[in-house]
Design an enzyme around this catalytic site. Structure first.
Site, mmCIF file in Angstrom:
data_model
loop_
_atom_site.group_PDB
_atom_site.id
_atom_site.type_symbol
_atom_site.label_atom_id
_atom_site.label_comp_id
_atom_site.label_asym_id
_atom_site.label_seq_id
_atom_site.Cartn_x
_atom_site.Cartn_y
_atom_site.Cartn_z
ATOM 1 N N GLY A 50 -16.845 -5.869 -10.359
ATOM 2 C CA GLY A 50 -16.491 -6.077 -8.960
ATOM 3 C C GLY A 50 -16.743 -4.850 -8.104
ATOM 4 N N GLY A 51 -15.997 -4.748 -6.998
ATOM 5 C CA GLY A 51 -16.215 -3.661 -6.055
ATOM 6 C C GLY A 51 -15.936 -2.293 -6.633
ATOM 7 N N LYS A 71 -13.997 -4.150 2.345
ATOM 8 C CA LYS A 71 -14.892 -3.035 2.063
ATOM 9 C C LYS A 71 -16.352 -3.326 2.420
ATOM 10 C CE LYS A 71 -12.057 -0.597 -1.300
ATOM 11 N NZ LYS A 71 -12.005 0.080 -2.611
ATOM 12 N N ASN A 122 -14.795 2.328 2.071
ATOM 13 C CA ASN A 122 -13.333 2.317 2.082
ATOM 14 C C ASN A 122 -12.781 3.188 3.210
ATOM 15 O OD1 ASN A 122 -13.810 4.928 1.061
ATOM 16 N ND2 ASN A 122 -11.934 4.872 -0.154
ATOM 17 N N ASP A 148 -14.065 6.626 -2.491
ATOM 18 C CA ASP A 148 -13.738 6.251 -3.874
ATOM 19 C C ASP A 148 -14.665 6.966 -4.850
ATOM 20 O OD1 ASP A 148 -11.622 4.497 -3.422
ATOM 21 O OD2 ASP A 148 -12.935 2.758 -3.170
ATOM 22 N N SER A 167 0.809 -1.214 0.000
ATOM 23 C CA SER A 167 0.000 0.000 0.000
ATOM 24 C C SER A 167 0.845 1.268 0.000
ATOM 25 C CB SER A 167 -0.924 0.006 1.218
ATOM 26 O OG SER A 167 -1.664 1.221 1.260
ATOM 27 N N LEU A 168 0.428 2.241 -0.809
ATOM 28 C CA LEU A 168 1.070 3.551 -0.842
ATOM 29 C C LEU A 168 0.329 4.572 0.024
ATOM 30 C CD1 LEU A 168 1.898 3.782 -4.653
ATOM 31 C CD2 LEU A 168 3.498 3.385 -2.788
ATOM 32 N N SER A 169 -0.735 4.143 0.682
ATOM 33 C CA SER A 169 -1.510 5.071 1.515
ATOM 34 C C SER A 169 -0.677 5.719 2.614
ATOM 35 C CB SER A 169 -2.723 4.348 2.108
ATOM 36 O OG SER A 169 -3.654 4.020 1.100
ATOM 37 N N GLY A 182 -15.743 -4.673 -16.183
ATOM 38 C CA GLY A 182 -15.661 -5.370 -14.914
ATOM 39 C C GLY A 182 -16.901 -5.131 -14.073
#
Length: 272
Positions: free
Chosen positions: A130-131, A69, A90, A105, A18-20, A128
């Site tokens: 997904g989430g 999530k 998130n 998001d 993670s870059l958070s 896609g």
């Protein structure tokens, strides 16, 4: 009780990539929040309730990534309308009455797309189901899209998005994955598929230069899909743009301070 140290973290599994922490800690430094720290903590879905229950008063909030999530939304005492509508959160923010779930998001995606000057009421295609596709549906609704075409490898996955689309008040059309190239001429194309899945499209995509491509991947970058769109003159947005935008929303909810966006962006670019 006075709390001298304030803490936040990103939760997920795996989480080492993670870059958070880079983004948030740069923000703290630039904003002069010397008593704040942000870390990455590996946490499985089953561990989330106990993790939150064990938090002391120094914990202000958590960023939440996969696979947490949906669990974050379920464990929160209250949630934003957008988190409820997309069925995922998130962000968890500590409030006096418990944990509050949000989804940054969605506004992050809207901000990124508006920065690319997306036309009002755009035709939107989402790759896609997904989430991240749920957030894309909500962003498309916010931008005024009357209908969103979702193209996924499994039709059943698209059907699972119908309640989300209904809650958001946006129409849902289904495109077949073998015909995906025909759906790339929308005003906006948002790719939410895992890395490598959309690579074969690059060699036969027919882009309009006015199409905005938002590819939610940021590693590796650029993707073949992004390269093909850029070569056709299309504005191209990456997952790094979203990573920064959603982090800004979290930063401000955690701290109550206006985010120093330039410093956070510079730290993210340097880390990449």
């Amino acid at each position: 009780m006075t709390v001298s140290l304030r803490r936040a973290a990103v939760l997920g599994k795996p989480i080492a990539h993670s870059l958070s922490p880079v983004i948030h800690n740069a923000g703290y430094a630039a904003a002069g929040l010397t008593d704040w720290s942000y870390t990455a903590i590996e946490c499985a879905e089953a561990e989330l309730p106990d993790r939150l229950a064990a938090c002391g008063p120094e914990w202000a909030g958590f960023s939440v990534t996969m696979p947490l999530k949906e669990a974050a939304l379920a464990v929160a005492g209250a949630a934003s309308k957008v988190a409820v509508a997309v069925g995922a959160a998130n962000t968890l923010v500590r409030r006096p009455d418990g944990w509050y779930a949000d989804n940054t998001d969605v506004p992050g995606m809207v901000e990124v797309l508006r920065g690319a000057r997306v036309a009002p009421s755009p035709a939107v295609t989402v790759l896609g189901a997904g989430g991240t596709a749920r957030a894309a549906l909500a962003a498309a609704a916010e931008l005024g899209a009357p209908t969103v075409t979702v193209v996924a490898r499994r039709a059943a996955a698209v059907d699972e998005l119908r309640p989300v689309a209904e809650a958001l008040g946006v129409g849902l059309a289904i495109g077949a994955w073998p015909d995906v190239a025909a759906h790339l001429e929308s005003d906006v194309v948002i790719s939410t598929v895992p890395k490598g899945v959309a690579d074969p499209l690059a060699s036969h995509a027919s882009w309009r230069s006015a199409t905005v491509l938002f590819d939610a991947i940021y590693d590796p970058w650029p993707t073949p899909l992004a390269e093909s769109a850029a070569a056709a003159g299309c504005p191209v947005l990456s997952g790094l743009d979203l990573l920064l935008a959603q982090a800004v929303g979290q930063f401000e909810q955690f701290t109550g301070v206006t985010a120093p966006v330039d410093a956070m962006r510079a730290a993210l670019r340097a880390a990449r």
